[in-house]
Motif scaffolding. Structure first.
Motif, mmCIF file in Angstrom:
data_model
loop_
_atom_site.group_PDB
_atom_site.id
_atom_site.type_symbol
_atom_site.label_atom_id
_atom_site.label_comp_id
_atom_site.label_asym_id
_atom_site.label_seq_id
_atom_site.Cartn_x
_atom_site.Cartn_y
_atom_site.Cartn_z
ATOM 1 N N PHE A 525 4.991 -1.610 6.050
ATOM 2 C CA PHE A 525 3.991 -2.438 5.368
ATOM 3 C C PHE A 525 2.652 -1.725 5.422
ATOM 4 C CE2 PHE A 525 5.016 -3.901 9.622
ATOM 5 C CZ PHE A 525 3.809 -3.756 10.299
ATOM 6 N N GLY A 526 1.731 -2.145 4.573
ATOM 7 C CA GLY A 526 0.454 -1.466 4.439
ATOM 8 C C GLY A 526 -0.477 -1.684 5.612
ATOM 9 N N LEU A 543 -0.905 -4.269 -0.025
ATOM 10 C CA LEU A 543 -0.123 -5.038 -0.997
ATOM 11 C C LEU A 543 1.224 -5.465 -0.413
ATOM 12 C CD1 LEU A 543 -0.757 -2.942 -4.244
ATOM 13 C CD2 LEU A 543 -1.933 -5.006 -3.493
ATOM 14 N N VAL A 544 1.628 -4.832 0.682
ATOM 15 C CA VAL A 544 2.864 -5.171 1.375
ATOM 16 C C VAL A 544 2.507 -5.550 2.806
ATOM 17 C CG1 VAL A 544 5.123 -4.336 2.146
ATOM 18 C CG2 VAL A 544 4.209 -3.602 -0.063
ATOM 19 N N GLN A 586 10.724 -5.718 -4.688
ATOM 20 C CA GLN A 586 10.408 -4.514 -3.940
ATOM 21 C C GLN A 586 9.081 -3.956 -4.433
ATOM 22 O OE1 GLN A 586 13.335 -3.865 -1.905
ATOM 23 N NE2 GLN A 586 11.770 -2.970 -0.588
ATOM 24 N N ALA A 587 8.096 -3.894 -3.541
ATOM 25 C CA ALA A 587 6.736 -3.521 -3.921
ATOM 26 C C ALA A 587 6.327 -2.204 -3.279
ATOM 27 C CB ALA A 587 5.761 -4.631 -3.512
ATOM 28 N N THR A 588 5.381 -1.531 -3.905
ATOM 29 C CA THR A 588 4.789 -0.300 -3.391
ATOM 30 C C THR A 588 3.395 -0.607 -2.857
ATOM 31 O OG1 THR A 588 6.035 1.096 -4.920
ATOM 32 C CG2 THR A 588 4.003 2.017 -4.026
ATOM 33 N N ASP A 589 3.030 0.010 -1.751
ATOM 34 C CA ASP A 589 1.716 -0.187 -1.136
ATOM 35 C C ASP A 589 0.821 1.023 -1.412
ATOM 36 O OD1 ASP A 589 0.404 -2.140 0.979
ATOM 37 O OD2 ASP A 589 -0.166 -0.095 1.548
ATOM 38 N N PRO A 590 -0.491 0.837 -1.406
ATOM 39 C CA PRO A 590 -1.384 1.994 -1.562
ATOM 40 C C PRO A 590 -1.194 3.053 -0.480
ATOM 41 C CG PRO A 590 -2.595 -0.037 -1.910
ATOM 42 C CD PRO A 590 -1.237 -0.432 -1.422
ATOM 43 N N ARG A 656 -4.735 5.338 -5.423
ATOM 44 C CA ARG A 656 -3.453 4.659 -5.640
ATOM 45 C C ARG A 656 -3.685 3.171 -5.902
ATOM 46 N NH1 ARG A 656 1.377 6.908 -3.487
ATOM 47 N NH2 ARG A 656 1.935 4.905 -2.539
ATOM 48 N N TYR A 657 -4.531 2.574 -5.102
ATOM 49 C CA TYR A 657 -4.824 1.144 -5.249
ATOM 50 C C TYR A 657 -5.401 0.849 -6.635
ATOM 51 C CZ TYR A 657 -6.781 -3.473 -4.178
ATOM 52 O OH TYR A 657 -7.094 -4.811 -4.189
#
Length: 782
Positions: A525-526, A543-544, A586-590, A656-657
């Motif tokens: 996680f972020g 974001l995660v 399923q999410a991607t974090d910065p 990225r964010y």
């Protein structure tokens, strides 16, 4: 809520059905459609008397449509899409509700799988072949009352043939086909005594690959499966029985072909990858079912022990070292794929379940109320390990962990568990390393009743209370990062339905239902903004997060079930509208390599499903299953797509964010707007007394988006159409049978699904449907 079925397209479909009904009406013949009994509500009832959208596939349906595993159900059952994923996972979606969290070991699917009424917890069990099956019941819509958690999309109950005390019976069949296909199956019913019987079944399948890795010569999409089932039934007395069964499934093959989206081979079934793939799986279930008639009710107790053990080696970049990157933006025109592989990823899943229910035999309250009550318990433990390599120094060679059999002792990695040596792992050839031990414990109680207001009007109501406790212990990159998390959540789900009989052969219903899938913990996680500041990193909000929330589906469904023209035609129609809260995806974090499961606050879907069977003449049968679906994200929610974010790395988290996009208005994943299964069957008795059956089957699976990001390059999955042909002869005497089949007769190169890594390399691989297959099957019964 907007009911999509009011569109012009639906009106045209309704007109087509009017024509079909008229054609059926004017035909003159005496046969009628057989009544189908199911156990979708824990008791045996006629399919036409249950106020739910249910499809029941008999053993004959499975044979004629060549349905041998869950993947074969895609588009055959209205609203059902089955996608292969990551080369070794199966994702089932019903009406757009599926498993969008399959890269998280503890996250649960949204379609519950039951075997003979027993909940099967591990999604790896969805890879098993069907063996000695009597029928498959697919229940569409949230099943929050009788089936409980993990059934927000629906439930699938695979019902095996029970041992019989009537007679000894043996069935064998041998199938041979192109691509070196050979499959042998055996099923034997053994009468041991007047009160004891057993069934023993097994199947063995071998097949060459449909695809070829031209770099190392390995066949992919091959098959090497073994299935075994033993079933023992004991009639203790006239009112009680005890059943034991064990089922075992084994896979030992090269693996699936995940063709890289930027692969330039002109033959779509050739791919270029520099990793030798491997797929090994064992899946076993041991279960006991005790049933006794208490007079006023039937008591049923079910217990099971389940184990799934899987090992996978796969090419994680889906390409060959040096191939040009075309689908990932921002890397430059001459960027190439670096070598990456999972070697291996393993999971060991242990589950134990116990369920007890009491089902009324005679209605109470002056014969007006039928009822069902029950309780469920589950323990679920997972050991998940990933060794993900990436060629960070761009040599084309991977520096494997020293001690592994495939490692070069002169060029390998030894981890230093001290400080600061442990942090050298980030400079080595690692993409991701994790050892996770998540567990889940679940309790629930439930009850449902049907009250007859009058002879033609009934009210059905049910409720379930569930409590889940989850724990996770995770170690990432050996010992550089460890964390533990636990939590408890509870949920109340249920349904209320009104049933109205229009006449003796027509019923309508209106249902309001809620289903829920529990939350859980993430493996990664972020970082928080405070952690970013302390580490002197660019600040980027996470974001995660360590945990994610439960998701719920609230549904409204209107249904019509009717037999027409003196039983010569049957039509079941269901129109539905869903409100979907906290969709897990399923999410991607910065922060690079910190992806996990997150929740999209609000989504909606609506649709129409039509099932029609008509006996056109004594010889001709028309079977049609149609599905129409509309889905979209209805809340503002910012999502970071790893395909876009991959161009930036450590030290560029803020950039990225900044690439987040609002997914409001996007389609939900794996939700085709249209799918169809249409079969025309011809049956006739030959002069020899043998039965000839010819089947022409047309299947269309509509296009869909693979992920909620709706990335036009990697997520758009085109529709495909299949034409299947079958000719069968059941010889006089009912002992021998011969089937000739051509599947995918036009040799369509359709895409079943794609997979894009949300954690690391952001590469995308495509998995295809099988090519044209020709086979012959000889069967013997005695």
């Amino acid at each position: 809520m907007n009911f999509y079925f009011l569109s012009t397209f639906y009106k045209k479909t309704f007109l087509a059905f009017c024509i079909l009904f008229f054609a059926t009406f004017v035909s003159s013949q005496n046969n009628v459609i057989e009544e189908v009994f199911v156990t979708a509500e824990k008791r045996s009832e006629s399919l036409q008397d249950i106020s739910q959208a249910i499809s029941a596939l008999s053993d004959q349906d499975l044979k004629s449509k060549n349905i041998e595993s869950f993947v074969d159900l895609s588009a055959i059952v209205p609203g059902v899409t089955v996608a292969k994923n990551e080369g070794y996972k199966t994702v089932i979606s019903i009406r757009g509700v599926g498993n969008e969290t399959n890269q998280n070991a503890i996250a649960a699917p949204s379609v519950a799988f039951h075997m003979d009424g027993i909940f099967i917890a591990s999604p790896f069990a969805l890879q098993t072949d069907f063996i000695d099956v009597d029928r498959i019941e697919v229940i569409r819509g949230p099943q929050g009352t009788l089936f409980g958690q993990n059934s927000t999309g629906g439930a699938i109950n695979v019902i095996s043939k029970k041992p019989s005390m009537d007679e000894n019976l043996s069935q064998y069949d041998l199938t041979l086909g192109n691509y070196g296909l050979s499959k042998f199956r055996s099923s034997n019913n053994l009468v041991i005594s007047e009160s004891v019987a057993a069934r023993i079944s097994f199947a063995k399948t071998e097949r060459d690959g449909f695809s070829n890795n031209i770099i190392n010569g390995q066949d992919l999409d091959d098959a090497n499966n073994f299935s075994l089932r033993a079933d023992l039934l004991i009639d203790i007395n006239e009112s009680s029985s005890l059943r034991f069964f064990g089922q075992y499934f084994e896979v030992d093959r090269n693996g699936s072909a995940m063709r890289g989206i930027d692969d330039t081979n002109t033959n779509i079934r050739n791919l270029s990858q520099d990793t030798f793939s491997k797929h090994e799986l064992t899946s076993s279930v041991l279960a006991a079912i005790y049933e006794t008639d208490l007079g006023f009710a039937t008591l049923k107790a079910m217990a099971s022990i389940q184990e799934d053990d899987i090992l996978v080696v796969r090419d994680n970049d889906r390409h060959n070292f040096g191939d040009l990157v075309l689908s990932i933006p921002g890397l430059g025109s001459n960027s190439t794929y670096q070598r990456a592989e999972f070697n291996p990823e393993t999971s060991l899943v242990d589950t134990s379940t116990f369920e007890i229910n009491l089902i009324s035999n005679e209605p109470i309250l002056n014969g007006k109320l039928d009822w069902t009550i029950g309780a469920f318990y589950m323990e679920h433990e997972i050991e998940n390990s990933i060794r993900g390599y990436r060629d960070n120094d761009l040599t084309g060679q991977l520096r494997y962990l020293c001690g592994d059999s495939f490692a070069n002792s002169g060029y390998c990695y030894t981890h230093d568990y001290g400080i600061p040596g442990r942090f050298d792992v980030f400079a080595a050839d690692w993409d991701f390393v994790t050892d996770a031990l998540p567990t889940r414990e679940s309790y629930s109680i439930y009850g449902q009743g049907t009250y007859s207001v009058r002879e033609d009007l009934r009210l059905v109501a049910g409720m379930r209370y569930s409590e889940d406790t989850f724990k996770t212990n995770v170690t990432n990159f050996f010992n550089t990062e460890t964390f533990s998390e636990k939590g408890t959540s509870d949920e109340v789900t249920g349904k209320i339905t009104g049933e109205l009989d229009i006449n003796d052969s027509t019923m309508t219903y209106l249902t309001f239902a809620r289903g829920s899938k529990p939350g859980g913990t993430n493996l990664t996680f972020g970082f928080t903004e405070i952690q970013d500041a302390d580490a002197a990193r660019p600040v980027a909000p996470a974001l995660v997060f360590p945990t994610y929330q439960a998701e719920t589906v609230d549904s409204i469904e209107f249904g019509l079930k009717t037999d027409l023209f003196n039983g010569r035609a049957r039509t079941n129609i269901a129109a539905f509208s869903y409100s979907y809260e906290n969709l897990q995806f399923q999410a991607t974090d910065p922060d690079p390599y910190r992806g996990g499961v997150a929740n999209i606050p609000e989504s909606e879907m609506s649709g129409l499903e039509v099932e029609f069977t008509g006996l056109l003449t004594d010889e001709w049968i028309l079977d049609m299953n149609l599905s129409f679906l509309n889905s979209e994200v209805t809340s503002d929610y910012m999502v970071l797509d790893n395909v876009d974010a991959y161009q930036y790395f450590f030290g560029q988290e803020d950039l990225r964010y900044g690439l987040r996009e609002n997914v409001k208005g996007n389609e939900l994943a794996k939700s085709p707007e249209f799918s169809a299964d249409i079969s025309l069957t011809y049956e006739t008795i030959l002069a020899s007394g043998s039965l000839f059956t010819g089947i022409l089957q047309y299947v269309q699976r509509g296009d869909f988006q693979q992920r909620v990001s709706n990335n036009a390059i990697v997520d758009a999955i085109d529709s495909y159409e299949l034409l299947n042909l079958t000719a069968s002869i059941d010889f006089a005497g009912d002992r021998w049978g011969l089937d000739f089949k051509i599947l995918n007769a036009t040799d369509e190169d359709g895409v079943n699904s794609s997979m894009t890594d949300v954690f690391g390399v952001a590469a995308t691989g495509l998995e295809l449907i099988p090519p044209r297959q020709m086979m012959v099957r000889l069967s013997l019964s005695y």
